[in-house]
Motif scaffolding. Structure first.
Motif, PDB file in Angstrom:
ATOM      1  N   GLU A 148       8.868   5.229   7.802  1.00 22.98           N
ATOM      2  CA  GLU A 148       9.142   6.526   7.858  1.00 22.98           C
ATOM      3  C   GLU A 148      10.283   6.970   7.183  1.00 22.98           C
ATOM      4  O   GLU A 148      10.353   7.638   6.131  1.00 22.98           O
ATOM      5  CB  GLU A 148       9.271   7.248   9.328  1.00 22.98           C
ATOM      6  N   VAL A 149      11.424   6.457   7.621  1.00 24.31           N
ATOM      7  CA  VAL A 149      12.803   6.851   6.914  1.00 24.31           C
ATOM      8  C   VAL A 149      13.091   6.145   5.840  1.00 24.31           C
ATOM      9  O   VAL A 149      14.078   6.533   5.130  1.00 24.31           O
ATOM     10  CB  VAL A 149      13.933   6.616   8.254  1.00 24.31           C
ATOM     11  N   SER A 150      12.634   5.107   5.365  1.00 27.01           N
ATOM     12  CA  SER A 150      12.739   4.342   4.357  1.00 27.01           C
ATOM     13  C   SER A 150      11.869   4.444   3.111  1.00 27.01           C
ATOM     14  O   SER A 150      11.974   3.835   2.061  1.00 27.01           O
ATOM     15  CB  SER A 150      12.726   2.831   4.564  1.00 27.01           C
ATOM     16  N   SER A 151      11.141   5.516   3.243  1.00 32.34           N
ATOM     17  CA  SER A 151      10.021   6.071   2.358  1.00 32.34           C
ATOM     18  C   SER A 151      10.869   6.716   0.759  1.00 32.34           C
ATOM     19  O   SER A 151      11.963   7.122   1.255  1.00 32.34           O
ATOM     20  CB  SER A 151       9.018   6.953   2.680  1.00 32.34           C
ATOM     21  N   ALA A 152      10.246   6.709  -0.356  1.00 36.72           N
ATOM     22  CA  ALA A 152      10.770   7.270  -1.459  1.00 36.72           C
ATOM     23  C   ALA A 152      10.899   8.896  -0.964  1.00 36.72           C
ATOM     24  O   ALA A 152      11.933   9.194  -1.556  1.00 36.72           O
ATOM     25  CB  ALA A 152       9.772   6.950  -2.461  1.00 36.72           C
ATOM     26  N   GLU A 153      10.006   9.361  -0.427  1.00 38.10           N
ATOM     27  CA  GLU A 153      10.088  10.624  -0.113  1.00 38.10           C
ATOM     28  C   GLU A 153      11.170  10.919   0.668  1.00 38.10           C
ATOM     29  O   GLU A 153      12.038  12.027   0.483  1.00 38.10           O
ATOM     30  CB  GLU A 153       8.896  11.168   0.502  1.00 38.10           C
ATOM     31  N   SER A 154      11.538  10.241   1.839  1.00 37.94           N
ATOM     32  CA  SER A 154      12.471  10.376   2.521  1.00 37.94           C
ATOM     33  C   SER A 154      14.067  10.011   1.947  1.00 37.94           C
ATOM     34  O   SER A 154      14.945  10.891   2.063  1.00 37.94           O
ATOM     35  CB  SER A 154      12.519   9.475   3.656  1.00 37.94           C
ATOM     36  N   VAL A 155      14.184   9.088   1.115  1.00 36.00           N
ATOM     37  CA  VAL A 155      15.189   8.938   0.335  1.00 36.00           C
ATOM     38  C   VAL A 155      15.564  10.141  -0.755  1.00 36.00           C
ATOM     39  O   VAL A 155      16.839  10.329  -0.761  1.00 36.00           O
ATOM     40  CB  VAL A 155      15.121   7.629  -0.685  1.00 36.00           C
ATOM     41  N   ALA A 197       0.821  -1.262  -0.048  1.00 35.89           N
ATOM     42  CA  ALA A 197      -0.022   0.016  -0.047  1.00 35.89           C
ATOM     43  C   ALA A 197       0.796   1.288  -0.104  1.00 35.89           C
ATOM     44  O   ALA A 197       0.313   2.352  -0.458  1.00 35.89           O
ATOM     45  CB  ALA A 197      -0.888  -0.055   1.277  1.00 35.89           C
ATOM     46  N   LYS A 198       1.970   1.448   0.435  1.00 36.66           N
ATOM     47  CA  LYS A 198       2.749   2.344   0.776  1.00 36.66           C
ATOM     48  C   LYS A 198       4.313   2.367   0.117  1.00 36.66           C
ATOM     49  O   LYS A 198       4.763   3.164  -0.554  1.00 36.66           O
ATOM     50  CB  LYS A 198       2.924   2.630   2.061  1.00 36.66           C
ATOM     51  N   HIS A 199       4.944   1.166   0.656  1.00 35.80           N
ATOM     52  CA  HIS A 199       6.393   1.248   0.340  1.00 35.80           C
ATOM     53  C   HIS A 199       6.728   1.330  -1.243  1.00 35.80           C
ATOM     54  O   HIS A 199       7.223   2.118  -1.727  1.00 35.80           O
ATOM     55  CB  HIS A 199       7.174   0.287   1.043  1.00 35.80           C
ATOM     56  N   LEU A 200       6.178   0.242  -1.840  1.00 36.57           N
ATOM     57  CA  LEU A 200       6.585  -0.108  -3.419  1.00 36.57           C
ATOM     58  C   LEU A 200       5.807   1.067  -3.945  1.00 36.57           C
ATOM     59  O   LEU A 200       6.559   1.795  -5.111  1.00 36.57           O
ATOM     60  CB  LEU A 200       6.235  -1.484  -3.763  1.00 36.57           C
ATOM     61  N   VAL A 236      17.084   2.464   8.208  1.00 42.04           N
ATOM     62  CA  VAL A 236      16.817   1.508   8.778  1.00 42.04           C
ATOM     63  C   VAL A 236      15.323   1.744   9.738  1.00 42.04           C
ATOM     64  O   VAL A 236      15.562   2.529  10.695  1.00 42.04           O
ATOM     65  CB  VAL A 236      17.488   0.437   9.650  1.00 42.04           C
ATOM     66  N   GLU A 237      14.354   1.033   9.530  1.00 45.19           N
ATOM     67  CA  GLU A 237      13.024   1.257  10.061  1.00 45.19           C
ATOM     68  C   GLU A 237      13.193   0.553  11.401  1.00 45.19           C
ATOM     69  O   GLU A 237      13.573  -0.449  11.450  1.00 45.19           O
ATOM     70  CB  GLU A 237      11.656   0.989   9.310  1.00 45.19           C
ATOM     71  N   GLU A 238      12.553   1.165  12.389  1.00 44.59           N
ATOM     72  CA  GLU A 238      12.034   0.283  13.761  1.00 44.59           C
ATOM     73  C   GLU A 238      11.089  -0.697  13.278  1.00 44.59           C
ATOM     74  O   GLU A 238      10.233  -0.478  12.264  1.00 44.59           O
ATOM     75  CB  GLU A 238      11.700   1.144  14.838  1.00 44.59           C
TER      76      GLU A 238
END
Length: 159
Positions: free
Chosen positions: A148-155, A51-54, A141-143
């Motif tokens: 949060e930190v591994s999203s495309a937006e964050s990258v 739903a979110k990551h890919l 690396v996510e908890e």
């Protein structure tokens, strides 16, 4: 020990599906002389991953590549055939789907997530990294349970 910024990616074999069946992908060769964004998910077809990551990396692929990234790859502990079908179901044409079914990469990098008590076994933790010429230049690396930190937006903010 967990891989860190400045470390070279391990020399292991991953797999990707082709029309001729699974193809071995040597990580040293795959990451050599290129800039690659690699993100990992605990499992294909799982809720947050699907739903979110890919979908985030699919939607932001052009923006990411415009920052000088040669390739975007998704890694999961599922087999190459499952990764291929997941890519089809998500219309992930611009994303390279890599199978780490033996956990060779996640074991060598210390990025394993043990979900044995939840019926899911050992898997890749959710993470994203930028690799330039085989060396990690960014790692997020996510908890467990977080996204949060591994999203495309964050990258994108790290490129």
């Amino acid at each position: 020990m967990t891989i860190s910024v400045g470390t070279e990616v391990p020399d292991v074999t991953l797999f990707r599906a082709t029309s001729d069946g699974p193809e071995a992908v040597n990580t040293k060769e795959f990451f050599a002389d290129r800039k690659i964004v690699l993100f990992a998910v605990p499992g294909a077809f799982t809720p947050t991953c699907s739903a979110k990551h890919l979908p985030g990396f699919i939607a932001k692929a052009d923006e990411i590549k415009a920052k000088g990234v040669d390739e975007i790859a998704c890694l999961a502990s599922n087999d190459a055939f499952v990764m291929q079908e997941w890519a089809k179901s998500q219309n992930a044409d611009g994303i390279t789907m890599l199978s780490d079914g033996d956990l060779a990469f996640v074991d060598a990098t210390g990025l394993e997530l043990d979900l044995t008590g939840r019926g899911l076994g050992k898997r890749a933790n959710r993470f994203a990294m930028v690799v330039e010429n085989g060396k990690v230049t960014h790692l997020a690396v996510e908890e467990p349970g977080a996204f949060e930190v591994s999203s495309a937006e964050s990258v994108l903010t790290k490129l």
